[in-house]
Design a protein around this motif. Sequence first.
Motif, PDB file in Angstrom:
ATOM      1  N   PRO A  39     -52.672 -17.405  -4.574  1.00  0.00           N
ATOM      2  CA  PRO A  39     -51.401 -17.785  -5.218  1.00  0.00           C
ATOM      3  C   PRO A  39     -51.634 -18.567  -6.510  1.00  0.00           C
ATOM      4  O   PRO A  39     -52.769 -18.944  -6.829  1.00  0.00           O
ATOM      5  CB  PRO A  39     -50.721 -18.658  -4.157  1.00  0.00           C
ATOM      6  CG  PRO A  39     -51.835 -19.163  -3.309  1.00  0.00           C
ATOM      7  CD  PRO A  39     -52.918 -18.128  -3.331  1.00  0.00           C
ATOM      8  N   ASN A  40     -50.559 -18.824  -7.240  1.00  0.00           N
ATOM      9  CA  ASN A  40     -50.646 -19.619  -8.478  1.00  0.00           C
ATOM     10  C   ASN A  40     -51.329 -20.942  -8.168  1.00  0.00           C
ATOM     11  O   ASN A  40     -50.996 -21.614  -7.192  1.00  0.00           O
ATOM     12  CB  ASN A  40     -49.248 -19.924  -9.038  1.00  0.00           C
ATOM     13  CG  ASN A  40     -48.503 -18.667  -9.469  1.00  0.00           C
ATOM     14  OD1 ASN A  40     -47.323 -18.517  -9.207  1.00  0.00           O
ATOM     15  ND2 ASN A  40     -49.189 -17.763 -10.113  1.00  0.00           N
ATOM     16  N   GLY A  41     -52.300 -21.283  -9.008  1.00  0.00           N
ATOM     17  CA  GLY A  41     -52.981 -22.564  -8.841  1.00  0.00           C
ATOM     18  C   GLY A  41     -54.125 -22.510  -7.839  1.00  0.00           C
ATOM     19  O   GLY A  41     -54.753 -23.530  -7.546  1.00  0.00           O
ATOM     20  N   ALA A  42     -54.431 -21.323  -7.304  1.00  0.00           N
ATOM     21  CA  ALA A  42     -55.494 -21.216  -6.294  1.00  0.00           C
ATOM     22  C   ALA A  42     -56.877 -21.494  -6.883  1.00  0.00           C
ATOM     23  O   ALA A  42     -57.807 -21.850  -6.154  1.00  0.00           O
ATOM     24  CB  ALA A  42     -55.471 -19.827  -5.661  1.00  0.00           C
ATOM     25  N   GLY A  43     -57.029 -21.291  -8.204  1.00  0.00           N
ATOM     26  CA  GLY A  43     -58.320 -21.570  -8.835  1.00  0.00           C
ATOM     27  C   GLY A  43     -59.012 -20.334  -9.401  1.00  0.00           C
ATOM     28  O   GLY A  43     -60.192 -20.394  -9.759  1.00  0.00           O
ATOM     29  N   LYS A  44     -58.284 -19.236  -9.520  1.00  0.00           N
ATOM     30  CA  LYS A  44     -58.901 -17.980 -10.009  1.00  0.00           C
ATOM     31  C   LYS A  44     -59.381 -18.131 -11.460  1.00  0.00           C
ATOM     32  O   LYS A  44     -60.539 -17.836 -11.775  1.00  0.00           O
ATOM     33  CB  LYS A  44     -57.891 -16.813  -9.905  1.00  0.00           C
ATOM     34  CG  LYS A  44     -57.339 -16.603  -8.495  1.00  0.00           C
ATOM     35  CD  LYS A  44     -56.316 -15.498  -8.449  1.00  0.00           C
ATOM     36  CE  LYS A  44     -55.047 -15.768  -9.238  1.00  0.00           C
ATOM     37  NZ  LYS A  44     -54.179 -16.833  -8.696  1.00  0.00           N
ATOM     38  N   SER A  45     -58.493 -18.599 -12.347  1.00  0.00           N
ATOM     39  CA  SER A  45     -58.893 -18.740 -13.755  1.00  0.00           C
ATOM     40  C   SER A  45     -60.011 -19.766 -13.903  1.00  0.00           C
ATOM     41  O   SER A  45     -60.941 -19.585 -14.704  1.00  0.00           O
ATOM     42  CB  SER A  45     -57.690 -19.159 -14.616  1.00  0.00           C
ATOM     43  OG  SER A  45     -56.741 -18.128 -14.664  1.00  0.00           O
ATOM     44  N   THR A  46     -59.943 -20.838 -13.116  1.00  0.00           N
ATOM     45  CA  THR A  46     -61.007 -21.850 -13.162  1.00  0.00           C
ATOM     46  C   THR A  46     -62.338 -21.215 -12.772  1.00  0.00           C
ATOM     47  O   THR A  46     -63.388 -21.474 -13.378  1.00  0.00           O
ATOM     48  CB  THR A  46     -60.670 -23.022 -12.212  1.00  0.00           C
ATOM     49  OG1 THR A  46     -59.391 -23.544 -12.584  1.00  0.00           O
ATOM     50  CG2 THR A  46     -61.702 -24.124 -12.276  1.00  0.00           C
ATOM     51  N   CYS A  47     -62.280 -20.332 -11.782  1.00  0.00           N
ATOM     52  CA  CYS A  47     -63.489 -19.620 -11.354  1.00  0.00           C
ATOM     53  C   CYS A  47     -64.041 -18.759 -12.496  1.00  0.00           C
ATOM     54  O   CYS A  47     -65.239 -18.815 -12.803  1.00  0.00           O
ATOM     55  CB  CYS A  47     -63.104 -18.743 -10.175  1.00  0.00           C
ATOM     56  SG  CYS A  47     -64.322 -18.715  -8.917  1.00  0.00           S
ATOM     57  N   PHE A  86     -58.710 -12.519 -20.909  1.00  0.00           N
ATOM     58  CA  PHE A  86     -58.134 -13.813 -20.566  1.00  0.00           C
ATOM     59  C   PHE A  86     -56.710 -13.671 -20.038  1.00  0.00           C
ATOM     60  O   PHE A  86     -55.980 -12.762 -20.444  1.00  0.00           O
ATOM     61  CB  PHE A  86     -58.120 -14.732 -21.796  1.00  0.00           C
ATOM     62  CG  PHE A  86     -59.494 -15.148 -22.237  1.00  0.00           C
ATOM     63  CD1 PHE A  86     -60.047 -16.343 -21.810  1.00  0.00           C
ATOM     64  CD2 PHE A  86     -60.243 -14.325 -23.052  1.00  0.00           C
ATOM     65  CE1 PHE A  86     -61.326 -16.719 -22.199  1.00  0.00           C
ATOM     66  CE2 PHE A  86     -61.524 -14.689 -23.458  1.00  0.00           C
ATOM     67  CZ  PHE A  86     -62.067 -15.889 -23.024  1.00  0.00           C
ATOM     68  N   GLN A  87     -56.323 -14.602 -19.163  1.00  0.00           N
ATOM     69  CA  GLN A  87     -54.942 -14.608 -18.664  1.00  0.00           C
ATOM     70  C   GLN A  87     -53.986 -14.816 -19.845  1.00  0.00           C
ATOM     71  O   GLN A  87     -52.975 -14.137 -19.965  1.00  0.00           O
ATOM     72  CB  GLN A  87     -54.782 -15.732 -17.640  1.00  0.00           C
ATOM     73  CG  GLN A  87     -53.402 -15.799 -17.036  1.00  0.00           C
ATOM     74  CD  GLN A  87     -53.376 -16.708 -15.812  1.00  0.00           C
ATOM     75  OE1 GLN A  87     -54.407 -17.181 -15.333  1.00  0.00           O
ATOM     76  NE2 GLN A  87     -52.193 -16.970 -15.307  1.00  0.00           N
ATOM     77  N   ILE A  88     -54.337 -15.756 -20.724  1.00  0.00           N
ATOM     78  CA  ILE A  88     -53.567 -15.967 -21.953  1.00  0.00           C
ATOM     79  C   ILE A  88     -54.340 -15.245 -23.052  1.00  0.00           C
ATOM     80  O   ILE A  88     -55.444 -15.665 -23.414  1.00  0.00           O
ATOM     81  CB  ILE A  88     -53.417 -17.469 -22.260  1.00  0.00           C
ATOM     82  CG1 ILE A  88     -52.677 -18.148 -21.109  1.00  0.00           C
ATOM     83  CG2 ILE A  88     -52.686 -17.689 -23.583  1.00  0.00           C
ATOM     84  CD1 ILE A  88     -52.721 -19.658 -21.129  1.00  0.00           C
TER      85      ILE A  88
HETATM   86  N1  ATP Z   1     -58.127 -28.160 -17.526  1.00  0.00           N
HETATM   87  C1  ATP Z   1     -57.531 -28.555 -16.399  1.00  0.00           C
HETATM   88  N2  ATP Z   1     -57.285 -29.869 -16.164  1.00  0.00           N
HETATM   89  C2  ATP Z   1     -56.723 -30.278 -15.010  1.00  0.00           C
HETATM   90  N3  ATP Z   1     -56.330 -29.459 -14.024  1.00  0.00           N
HETATM   91  C3  ATP Z   1     -56.543 -28.143 -14.207  1.00  0.00           C
HETATM   92  C4  ATP Z   1     -57.138 -27.619 -15.394  1.00  0.00           C
HETATM   93  N4  ATP Z   1     -57.228 -26.265 -15.287  1.00  0.00           N
HETATM   94  C5  ATP Z   1     -56.693 -25.964 -14.073  1.00  0.00           C
HETATM   95  N5  ATP Z   1     -56.286 -27.081 -13.449  1.00  0.00           N
HETATM   96  C6  ATP Z   1     -55.700 -27.126 -12.091  1.00  0.00           C
HETATM   97  O1  ATP Z   1     -56.592 -26.445 -11.236  1.00  0.00           O
HETATM   98  C7  ATP Z   1     -55.886 -25.682 -10.259  1.00  0.00           C
HETATM   99  C8  ATP Z   1     -56.309 -24.232 -10.353  1.00  0.00           C
HETATM  100  O2  ATP Z   1     -55.774 -23.645 -11.560  1.00  0.00           O
HETATM  101  P1  ATP Z   1     -56.096 -22.164 -12.032  1.00  0.00           P
HETATM  102  O3  ATP Z   1     -55.468 -22.007 -13.363  1.00  0.00           O
HETATM  103  O4  ATP Z   1     -57.563 -21.923 -11.915  1.00  0.00           O
HETATM  104  O5  ATP Z   1     -55.335 -21.279 -10.928  1.00  0.00           O
HETATM  105  P2  ATP Z   1     -55.043 -19.704 -10.899  1.00  0.00           P
HETATM  106  O6  ATP Z   1     -55.447 -19.232  -9.534  1.00  0.00           O
HETATM  107  O7  ATP Z   1     -55.680 -19.043 -12.066  1.00  0.00           O
HETATM  108  O8  ATP Z   1     -53.459 -19.668 -11.018  1.00  0.00           O
HETATM  109  P3  ATP Z   1     -52.478 -18.547 -11.663  1.00  0.00           P
HETATM  110  O9  ATP Z   1     -52.282 -17.501 -10.598  1.00  0.00           O
HETATM  111  O10 ATP Z   1     -51.227 -19.297 -11.970  1.00  0.00           O
HETATM  112  O11 ATP Z   1     -53.141 -17.990 -12.898  1.00  0.00           O
HETATM  113  C9  ATP Z   1     -54.404 -25.934 -10.541  1.00  0.00           C
HETATM  114  O12 ATP Z   1     -54.002 -26.982  -9.688  1.00  0.00           O
HETATM  115  C10 ATP Z   1     -54.386 -26.364 -11.981  1.00  0.00           C
HETATM  116  O13 ATP Z   1     -53.282 -27.184 -12.253  1.00  0.00           O
END
Ligand code: ATP
Length: 171
Positions: A39-47, A86-88
Amino acid sequence: MTTPVLKISHLPRFFGSIRAVHDVSFDVTPGELKALIGPNGAGKSTCFNMLMGQISPSSGTVELNGKPITGLPPRDIWRRGVGRTFQITGTYQSMTVAENVQMALISHHRRLFSMLPDTHRLYREEAVALLDVVGMADQADRACAILAYGDLKRLELAIALAHAPTLLLMD
Ligand SMILES: Nc1ncnc2c1ncn2[C@@H]1O[C@H](COP(=O)(O)OP(=O)(O)OP(=O)(O)O)[C@@H](O)[C@H]1O
Ligand SMILES: [Mg+2]
């Protein structure tokens, strides 16, 4: 056993006290298609950002073809054959669709510093061929700034393919 193209082991990432990614480990073998879902915020983009070097993991390791790449800057990881979208989306808005792909090809062929009078024609045919692969050839001369998001994603894919990556990450 085949060496995985990508091997990530125990990647966590904290932002202050927020644990954005807990403990991710997986391999990608040659020819494999792997999806990260959550789901949104799961950490995919961070990964993705940890794999490609935009951010460093808090610990853990990333290996590309058996060699460690943890902590390397994105350009070094890109030079080792990893492409990403990129997502964006990030494209040159003031250029046309084809020019964006030409820029990627020019960079791939290390000709960024060529000061040629006909640079605007450099790799034009190759760019249009890549745009054809993603169904965008008929939009080659449109300004990038007016593209819809779906078309920008396709353009980003053509830009990523311009580098002929051995591993493609698509956020
Ligand atoms: N640079 C940052 N500083 C602080 N918190 C961050 C940063 N980048 C991401 N987060 C937090 O880390 C968590 C994971 O975010 P991420 O963007 O990786 O999720 P996602 O799975 O890609 O979500 P989405 O489906 O919305 O794209 C979220 O709680 C987000 O708010
Ligand atoms: Mg995301």
